[in-house]
Design a protein around this motif. Structure first.
Motif, PDB file in Angstrom:
ATOM      1  N   SER A   3      27.899 -37.052 -16.542  1.00 22.53           N
ATOM      2  CA  SER A   3      28.758 -36.354 -15.690  1.00 22.53           C
ATOM      3  C   SER A   3      29.385 -35.306 -16.679  1.00 22.53           C
ATOM      4  O   SER A   3      29.876 -35.764 -17.682  1.00 22.53           O
ATOM      5  N   VAL A  36      23.483 -29.518 -18.234  1.00 25.50           N
ATOM      6  CA  VAL A  36      24.193 -29.393 -16.880  1.00 25.50           C
ATOM      7  C   VAL A  36      23.185 -28.677 -15.759  1.00 25.50           C
ATOM      8  O   VAL A  36      22.834 -27.507 -15.847  1.00 25.50           O
ATOM      9  N   ARG A  37      22.776 -29.407 -14.738  1.00 23.51           N
ATOM     10  CA  ARG A  37      21.484 -29.073 -14.001  1.00 23.51           C
ATOM     11  C   ARG A  37      20.343 -28.608 -15.162  1.00 23.51           C
ATOM     12  O   ARG A  37      19.831 -29.450 -15.589  1.00 23.51           O
ATOM     13  N   HIS A  91      23.614 -33.554 -16.256  1.00 23.70           N
ATOM     14  CA  HIS A  91      24.826 -33.552 -15.121  1.00 23.70           C
ATOM     15  C   HIS A  91      24.007 -32.952 -13.996  1.00 23.70           C
ATOM     16  O   HIS A  91      23.806 -31.696 -14.277  1.00 23.70           O
ATOM     17  N   GLY A 117      24.889 -31.821 -11.386  1.00 22.74           N
ATOM     18  CA  GLY A 117      25.853 -30.980 -10.417  1.00 22.74           C
ATOM     19  C   GLY A 117      26.895 -31.916  -9.759  1.00 22.74           C
ATOM     20  O   GLY A 117      26.847 -32.896  -9.641  1.00 22.74           O
ATOM     21  N   GLN A 128      19.194 -31.850  -3.844  1.00 19.86           N
ATOM     22  CA  GLN A 128      19.318 -30.744  -4.845  1.00 19.86           C
ATOM     23  C   GLN A 128      19.679 -31.202  -6.032  1.00 19.86           C
ATOM     24  O   GLN A 128      19.434 -30.938  -7.161  1.00 19.86           O
ATOM     25  N   GLY A 129      20.584 -32.436  -5.919  1.00 20.25           N
ATOM     26  CA  GLY A 129      21.046 -33.211  -7.215  1.00 20.25           C
ATOM     27  C   GLY A 129      20.008 -33.504  -7.953  1.00 20.25           C
ATOM     28  O   GLY A 129      19.769 -33.611  -9.219  1.00 20.25           O
ATOM     29  N   ALA A 154      17.414 -31.925 -10.995  1.00 19.59           N
ATOM     30  CA  ALA A 154      17.846 -31.703 -12.363  1.00 19.59           C
ATOM     31  C   ALA A 154      17.217 -32.899 -13.167  1.00 19.59           C
ATOM     32  O   ALA A 154      16.610 -32.872 -14.062  1.00 19.59           O
ATOM     33  N   LEU A 195      26.201 -30.170  -3.519  1.00 24.90           N
ATOM     34  CA  LEU A 195      24.919 -30.385  -3.528  1.00 24.90           C
ATOM     35  C   LEU A 195      24.503 -31.494  -2.648  1.00 24.90           C
ATOM     36  O   LEU A 195      25.089 -32.589  -2.632  1.00 24.90           O
TER      37      LEU A 195
END
Length: 308
Positions: free
Chosen positions: A148, A276-277, A220, A222, A253-254, A257, A249
């Motif tokens: 995170s 980050v993504r 991470h 998002g 979508q999360g 990544a 998100l």
């Protein structure tokens, strides 16, 4: 990257995803199974886990999900889960340490460990450590730690002022049970500190396995609409939770990544990175400090290896 469009054929591959019954975990588990992998996942509740297995089997037209029941906050359960996996499988090609949790107050596990630390760091660390032989046997295996960005800014509502990385001083800590102590305890900072430790120890795994063909990266995903958001949102903003969730998100979508790191051919051999993504990013300065890394590793390993 949807479940139907992973850039890899994962037939004859075995994956392990923690927290498969949660929002992102369900998406990741489904996507990997749809791409052909045999996916082992975890659930604290047996019935909920089996419902997930049946749902995914119906969705993809194949029974490729295996559910192990256990509590990731329990060291004994972590050892049992690892033993059950190794008894059934010879190799582990992909480990996604996805499970995470946030608590509104300070809680201790049965092992006497602060709960944020137990679930968000020690669970993933312990499984990664215990499954080392199977990861090395797979060759070109990948470990993805879902972390995170709160570790870079531990303010619950970061609207004004400069980012405030979560503090971490392990110089006087001799036992993992002393991390996130009651004195000065703040739930969001405890969560962020656990994710920071997961990132730090991931770097150490990556360095140790650099020449062994196992990559370890952190991501991470998002700010994703999950139950964690409900715990983090201040009480004053509770009436606006539904609006807040709509601006976040989706789990689908999360999950993109983590799935990218797990399956993209272009990331083969890439290790010891934080994203980050889909953007490689520098984690907090303390995560690159040699003394802090050594202390984090020593404390985590001692806890993971303790007799259960």
């Amino acid at each position: 990257m949807s479940a139907a469009h992973l850039p890899a054929d994962l037939h004859h591959r075995t994956a392990f995803v923690t927290g498969g019954t949660g929002g992102m975990g369900r998406v990741i588990t489904t996507a990997l199974a749809m791409a052909g992998a045999h996916v082992v996942t975890t659930s604290r509740d047996h019935d909920r886990g089996q419902a997930l297995r049946r749902r995914i089997a119906q969705e993809i037209g194949a029974d490729r999900v295996e559910v192990l029941t256990g509590d990731l906050a329990s060291r004994a359960d972590l050892h049992r889960l690892a033993a059950e996996f190794t008894a059934r499988h010879d190799h582990l090609h992909l480990l996604v340490n996805n499970a995470g949790a946030h608590y509104r107050e300070r809680l201790l596990t049965a092992d006497g460990v602060e709960a944020h630390l137990a679930v968000n760091h020690l669970a993933g660390f312990t499984l990664t450590h215990l499954l080392e032989g199977h990861l090395l046997a797979a060759r070109n295996a990948r470990v993805v730690n879902v972390v995170s960005a709160t570790m870079s800014d531990a303010r619950p509502v970061p609207l004004f002022g400069r980012p405030r990385p979560v503090p971490l001083d392990l110089s006087a800590v001799t036992d993992a049970r002393d991390i996130n102590p009651a004195d000065g305890y703040a739930p969001f900072a405890a969560y962020a500190r656990a994710k920071l430790l997961a990132t730090i120890c991931g770097y150490e795994f990556a360095e140790r396995w650099h020449d062994a063909g196992v990559t370890v990266n952190a991501v991470h995903p998002g700010i994703v609409s999950t139950g964690i958001i409900d715990d983090v949102v201040p009480a004053a903003l509770a009436p606006f939770r539904s609006l807040i969730h709509r601006r976040l998100l989706t789990p689908e979508q999360g999950a993109e990544a983590a799935l990218r790191l797990a399956t993209s051919p272009g990331l083969a051999g890439v290790t010891g990175r934080y994203y980050v993504r889909d953007r490689e990013t520098r984690s907090p300065d303390i995560s690159y400090d040699a003394a802090t890394r050594a202390a984090a590793w020593k404390l985590s390993l001692a806890w993971a290896d303790a007799v259960v």
